[in-house]
Scaffold this active site. Structure first.
Site, short mmCIF file in Angstrom:
data_model
loop_
_atom_site.label_atom_id
_atom_site.label_comp_id
_atom_site.label_asym_id
_atom_site.label_seq_id
_atom_site.Cartn_x
_atom_site.Cartn_y
_atom_site.Cartn_z
N LYS A 33 0.85 -1.20 0.00
CA LYS A 33 0.00 0.00 0.00
C LYS A 33 0.89 1.25 0.00
O LYS A 33 2.09 1.17 0.27
CB LYS A 33 -0.90 -0.02 1.24
CG LYS A 33 -0.13 0.01 2.57
CD LYS A 33 -1.04 -0.28 3.75
CE LYS A 33 -0.26 -0.25 5.06
NZ LYS A 33 -1.06 -0.73 6.21
N TYR A 242 15.38 30.12 8.84
CA TYR A 242 14.18 30.87 9.26
C TYR A 242 14.14 31.05 10.76
O TYR A 242 14.44 30.12 11.53
CB TYR A 242 12.92 30.09 8.85
CG TYR A 242 12.56 30.18 7.40
CD1 TYR A 242 12.28 31.41 6.81
CD2 TYR A 242 12.47 29.03 6.63
CE1 TYR A 242 11.92 31.48 5.47
CE2 TYR A 242 12.11 29.09 5.29
CZ TYR A 242 11.83 30.32 4.71
OH TYR A 242 11.47 30.39 3.40
C1 PLP Z 1 -0.31 -1.73 6.91
C2 PLP Z 1 -0.94 -3.02 7.26
C3 PLP Z 1 -0.17 -4.20 7.30
C4 PLP Z 1 1.34 -4.20 7.22
O1 PLP Z 1 1.82 -3.79 8.47
P1 PLP Z 1 3.39 -3.68 8.80
O2 PLP Z 1 3.41 -3.27 10.22
O3 PLP Z 1 3.92 -2.63 7.89
O4 PLP Z 1 3.99 -5.01 8.55
C5 PLP Z 1 -0.84 -5.41 7.48
N1 PLP Z 1 -2.19 -5.45 7.65
C6 PLP Z 1 -2.96 -4.33 7.65
C7 PLP Z 1 -4.43 -4.43 7.86
C8 PLP Z 1 -2.36 -3.07 7.47
O5 PLP Z 1 -3.12 -1.97 7.49
#
Ligand code: PLP
Length: 347
Positions: A33, A242
């Protein structure tokens, strides 16, 4: 010029997936993702497909097509957000499997895409996504008749093995799913490390593939360097950046790098962040700007051409720690202005 060079070691991604796979006796999937945690979903999914991944996970249907095109028609692609209104064309065309989260989504899926593959997401205590136990009891019989391909839930505290929430969620998951003849999935990276009771039939690692905690034995995947654009001498009492928040207490040499918070070096990194010239740590001074940071290189014996932001002396978790955040946020914030180089150092 680009703002810096982001090197992504696909050999290390492959090695990390294999190492996580070797910790279980079940199937190991991969979460890609958010553009594979910012590292390019297309090329990362391709690498993982070659490693042997058969099940990929994305957050929303819109992330599915690029993954489908890079892994071919035989792999599974699951969608965590399930089947939202308007998703049906993407789900159908790219053979994406929605993980249905609510009774509303279940009704939608059965009416809009009847007969199409789906999975079920259960809420076992995180209160984020999935059917609550009471909803599940109400729909379970009907849903099972339609043969879901996966039943999953997600752990809220898996990065901390001592957290009692893990065992509680495991108990709830088992109570909701024991005796059902459908493949089950509970573990992301942290859950894999919690041991066999959490593995079930399919794991879903994300951050561990990309070298992040809690998979502390991971091979580092990302290296980030930036070119020094300018170096200047600064007198005692002069300021940098800044708001004049840094004031020179000695005659100093200040190097400017053309990376900033628009490139994921979030403002919360200053003060306290360092970048490296080989072994030597150089403090970031002053506020981080959108496109530049200033670095105190007074102690170096030479003027560096580049400085290293993420590498062997500073992991993604070290850098995240300086900003009070986690490596997930650093990786997904890196942005598109870097020259990205795909390498195979670790193989
Ligand atoms: C993002 C996510 C993962 C992966 O999690 P990691 O901690 O990056 O291994 C797995 N399952 C779900 C539902 C997630 O949202």
């Amino acid at each position: 010029m680009s703002v810096g060079t982001l090197t992504i070691d696909h050999g290390a991604i492959d090695a990390n997936w294999r190492a996580l796979d070797a910790m279980t006796r079940c199937e190991t999937g991969a979460v890609v993702k958010a553009n594979a945690y910012g590292l390019d979903a297309e090329s990362v999914a391709q690498t993982l497909r070659r490693s042997g991944v058969q099940s990929f996970f994305v957050a929303v249907a819109e992330e599915g097509p690029i993954v489908r095109e890079s892994v071919g028609s035989l792999s599974n692609i699951f969608v965590f957000s399930g089947h939202m209104e308007g998703d049906e064309d993407l789900l159908r065309e790219y053979q994406l499997v929605p993980l249905l989260n609510s009774r509303e989504q279940i009704e939608r899926h059965f009416s809009v895409l009847p007969g199409r593959s789906f999975g079920i997401q259960l809420d076992t205590g995180m209160n984020r996504l999935g059917l609550e136990p009471s909803d599940w009891v109400a729909v379970r019989e009907d849903v099972l008749l339609k043969q879901p391909v996966l039943i999953m839930s997600h752990l809220a505290c898996a990065d901390d093995p001592s957290d009692l929430t893990n065992a509680r969620q495991l108990r709830v998951f088992r109570a909701m799913t024991d005796g059902i003849n459908v493949p089950r999935s509970l573990a992301a990276t942290g859950g894999i490390l919690l041991g066999e009771a959490y593995h079930f039939d399919l794991t879903r690692p994300g951050i561990g593939l990309f070298g992040g905690s809690p998979f502390d034995a991971a091979e580092p995947v990302v290296t980030l360097t930036a070119d020094v654009v300018q170096v200047r001498d600064v007198q005692v009492g002069e300021t940098a950046g800044y708001g004049n928040v840094w004031i020179a207490s000695r005659r100093s040499k200040i190097a400017t790098l053309s990376v900033g918070y628009a490139d994921g070096l979030i403002r919360a990194l200053s003060p306290g962040a360092v970048v490296y010239d080989h072994d030597a740590a150089c403090p970031v001074v002053g506020r981080i700007s959108m496109d530049s940071i200033t670095v105190d290189v007074t102690n170096l014996a030479h003027i560096p051409e580049t400085l290293c932001i993420i590498g062997s002396h500073q992991t993604i978790d070290d850098l995240a720690g300086s900003a009070g955040t986690i490596s997930y946020e650093i990786l997904t914030s890196l942005g598109m202005r870097y020259r990205r180089e795909r390498v195979n150092w670790h193989n």
